[in-house]
Design a protein around this motif. Structure first.
Motif, PDB file in Angstrom:
ATOM      1  N   SER A  73       1.698 -14.233  -1.393  1.00 53.38           N
ATOM      2  CA  SER A  73       2.256 -14.808  -0.171  1.00 53.38           C
ATOM      3  C   SER A  73       1.159 -15.090   0.839  1.00 53.38           C
ATOM      4  N   LEU A  74       1.409 -16.090   1.674  1.00 50.03           N
ATOM      5  CA  LEU A  74       0.530 -16.421   2.793  1.00 50.03           C
ATOM      6  C   LEU A  74       1.055 -15.856   4.108  1.00 50.03           C
ATOM      7  N   LEU A  75       2.222 -15.224   4.102  1.00 52.10           N
ATOM      8  CA  LEU A  75       2.927 -14.861   5.325  1.00 52.10           C
ATOM      9  C   LEU A  75       2.573 -13.460   5.797  1.00 52.10           C
ATOM     10  N   ARG A  76       2.204 -13.363   7.062  1.00 56.10           N
ATOM     11  CA  ARG A  76       1.822 -12.061   7.610  1.00 56.10           C
ATOM     12  C   ARG A  76       2.970 -11.060   7.545  1.00 56.10           C
ATOM     13  N   VAL A  77       4.206 -11.546   7.694  1.00 58.19           N
ATOM     14  CA  VAL A  77       5.348 -10.635   7.670  1.00 58.19           C
ATOM     15  C   VAL A  77       5.453  -9.900   6.346  1.00 58.19           C
ATOM     16  N   GLU A  78       4.949 -10.509   5.266  1.00 66.95           N
ATOM     17  CA  GLU A  78       4.967  -9.863   3.953  1.00 66.95           C
ATOM     18  C   GLU A  78       3.661  -9.130   3.648  1.00 66.95           C
ATOM     19  N   ASN A  79       2.630  -9.381   4.430  1.00 67.49           N
ATOM     20  CA  ASN A  79       1.297  -8.866   4.121  1.00 67.49           C
ATOM     21  C   ASN A  79       0.842  -7.819   5.137  1.00 67.49           C
ATOM     22  N   GLY A  80       0.124  -8.239   6.150  1.00 64.86           N
ATOM     23  CA  GLY A  80      -0.394  -7.296   7.123  1.00 64.86           C
ATOM     24  C   GLY A  80       0.689  -6.515   7.847  1.00 64.86           C
ATOM     25  N   ASP A  81       1.787  -7.186   8.226  1.00 64.89           N
ATOM     26  CA  ASP A  81       2.878  -6.478   8.900  1.00 64.89           C
ATOM     27  C   ASP A  81       3.484  -5.424   7.979  1.00 64.89           C
ATOM     28  N   GLN A  82       3.627  -5.767   6.718  1.00 63.82           N
ATOM     29  CA  GLN A  82       4.199  -4.822   5.750  1.00 63.82           C
ATOM     30  C   GLN A  82       3.284  -3.614   5.559  1.00 63.82           C
ATOM     31  N   VAL A 129       7.254   4.069  -4.738  1.00 64.20           N
ATOM     32  CA  VAL A 129       6.045   4.305  -5.530  1.00 64.20           C
ATOM     33  C   VAL A 129       5.110   5.319  -4.875  1.00 64.20           C
ATOM     34  N   ALA A 130       5.063   5.377  -3.552  1.00 62.95           N
ATOM     35  CA  ALA A 130       4.107   6.248  -2.865  1.00 62.95           C
ATOM     36  C   ALA A 130       4.140   7.697  -3.369  1.00 62.95           C
ATOM     37  N   PRO A 131       5.308   8.316  -3.555  1.00 63.58           N
ATOM     38  CA  PRO A 131       5.315   9.698  -4.038  1.00 63.58           C
ATOM     39  C   PRO A 131       4.804   9.876  -5.469  1.00 63.58           C
ATOM     40  N   MET A 132       4.717   8.774  -6.220  1.00 65.37           N
ATOM     41  CA  MET A 132       4.227   8.868  -7.599  1.00 65.37           C
ATOM     42  C   MET A 132       2.704   8.943  -7.676  1.00 65.37           C
ATOM     43  N   PHE A 191       4.207   0.299   6.456  1.00 68.16           N
ATOM     44  CA  PHE A 191       4.081   1.371   5.461  1.00 68.16           C
ATOM     45  C   PHE A 191       3.333   2.562   6.058  1.00 68.16           C
ATOM     46  N   LEU A 192       2.241   2.298   6.745  1.00 70.03           N
ATOM     47  CA  LEU A 192       1.472   3.384   7.359  1.00 70.03           C
ATOM     48  C   LEU A 192       2.304   4.111   8.409  1.00 70.03           C
ATOM     49  N   ALA A 221       9.390  -3.132   1.150  1.00 64.57           N
ATOM     50  CA  ALA A 221       9.285  -1.818   1.782  1.00 64.57           C
ATOM     51  C   ALA A 221       9.904  -0.739   0.898  1.00 64.57           C
ATOM     52  N   ALA A 222      11.052  -1.041   0.304  1.00 69.60           N
ATOM     53  CA  ALA A 222      11.727  -0.062  -0.547  1.00 69.60           C
ATOM     54  C   ALA A 222      10.883   0.283  -1.775  1.00 69.60           C
TER      55      ALA A 222
END
Length: 381
Positions: free
Chosen positions: A336-345, A320-323, A349-350, A314-315
């Motif tokens: 990763s296969l884990l939703r917590v790192e993928n779709g949830d992340q 990077v977003a402002p760049m 962000f949104l 997340a950090a």
């Protein structure tokens, strides 16, 4: 070395790994101390060690113990080779009554940590068991054809001339799977000339999913060794910057870029060259999609470390977003296969950045041939 002697050697290496030594270091130290071992012996011992680490829980159950001996005995029993524990010559001693073993059950049979199974079930659903089974096996060897140097057909022909047999893989138009001669790749003329690079097929598919176009200003923020950096450079003529929190990881990138015939600028302050038309964040993650290649990572991961990684991801996205220029793109990738790192992340962000929208999202698992990967592609308003 006899097969029994190789099993005994693997037991010794595994005992060092289980005591905390990295597998590669333990194998290197064993090889240096075992000058009698030929290249075939070293390869066989390495395969045994990594097979045991991939199948650590099920092998321990079958072998009646979690030490190196139990893991190798469990592997041998699973493969119908228990007779190698004969005690003859340099082979391990025959199994004792206390080493009868048992059939693995539940998470043991899947070779997964108990605590992680609920999250994997949430992430994979009915695919959990077949994906876990795929992670118990060795990963295929994939090459990426450098389109800046030639075509896939030309690369296949050049490799075949050096005894390296490949076939195209459907995950990416640049992907070749090595079916024979994998150990010759890095000494081949095709590799030395920059015509091919070692890169997983799913990783190539992630790059193929990016909206690259001629003249774009592109940042590879978590570049690591630079595999995706070079893959992007081969797809379009870009102004390309590479950054990593540990710059030493990029030490070989200038030489690899030269071999590939592309230009990459290394930067420790990516903000100084912003804005970018596209930024790729291949974030630090659990590595759960690539546990075939790094099985030690499966057993090192803890709930605390996973939570820490989610915070790091997340950090990095927030940094990077402002760049990214207005109308520009941000690619977020993990192995990763884990939703917590993928779709949830991605959804988190949104929630923090209302000026962005999610354009596409795709997950890959080992069932498609390559490593597990995830790509979320955002666009700035």
């Amino acid at each position: 070395m006899t097969p029994g002697a190789r099993a005994a050697a693997a037991i010794g290496v595994l005992d060092r790994v289980l005591a905390g030594e990295a597998a590669e270091k333990a194998l290197t130290n064993w090889g240096r101390a075992s000058r009698f071992a030929g290249s075939g012996d070293r390869a066989a011992v390495r395969d045994l060690v990594y097979d045991a680490l991939r199948q650590r829980r099920s092998a321990a159950a079958l072998g009646g113990g979690e030490a190196g001996r139990g893991l190798v005995l469990g592997l041998m029993r699973a493969n119908g080779q228990e007779a190698l524990f004969s005690g003859e010559g340099h082979a391990p001693a025959p199994p004792a009554a206390s080493e009868a073993g048992r059939e693995p059950v539940g998470a043991e049979a899947l070779d997964l940590p108990d605590w992680l199974v609920p999250e994997l079930e949430r992430s994979l659903g009915e695919r959990l068991a077949p994906v876990a089974e795929a992670l118990r096996a060795r990963a295929p060897v994939f090459l990426r054809v450098n389109l800046a140097r030639g075509t896939a057909a030309g690369a296949q022909a050049a490799l075949a001339g050096e005894g390296i047999v490949t076939r195209p893989h459907p995950l990416a138009d640049t992907a070749l799977e090595v079916v024979e001669g994998a150990r010759r790749v890095q000494v081949s003329d095709a590799y030395r000339a920059g015509l091919v690079e070692l890169q997983d097929a799913s990783s190539q598919a992630v790059v193929a999913g990016l909206p690259l176009a001629e003249g774009m200003r592109v940042l590879d923020h978590c570049a690591g060794g630079g595999g995706k950096t070079l893959a992007m450079a081969a797809r379009a003529k870009l102004r390309l910057w590479a950054h990593d929190a540990a710059p030493r990881r990029m030490a070989d990138l200038p030489e690899r870029a030269k071999r590939a015939g592309v230009k990459v600028t290394l930067t420790e302050r990516p903000e100084a060259s912003a804005p970018y038309d596209l930024a790729l964040v291949d974030a630090p993650c659990s590595g759960s999609g690539s546990w075939r290649r790094d099985p030690e990572g499966k057993w090192r991961l803890t709930p605390a470390r996973l939570a820490e990684l989610v915070g790091i991801q997340a950090a990095i996205l927030d940094r990077v977003a402002p760049m990214v220029a207005p109308g520009g793109w941000l690619g977020y990738a993990t192995c990763s296969l884990l939703r917590v790192e993928n779709g949830d992340q991605a959804q988190a962000f949104l929630g923090r950045h209302p000026g962005w929208r999610l354009e596409t999202e795709r997950s890959f698992t080992p069932l498609e041939g390559g490593d597990g990967f995830h790509l979320a592609l955002f666009r700035r308003s």
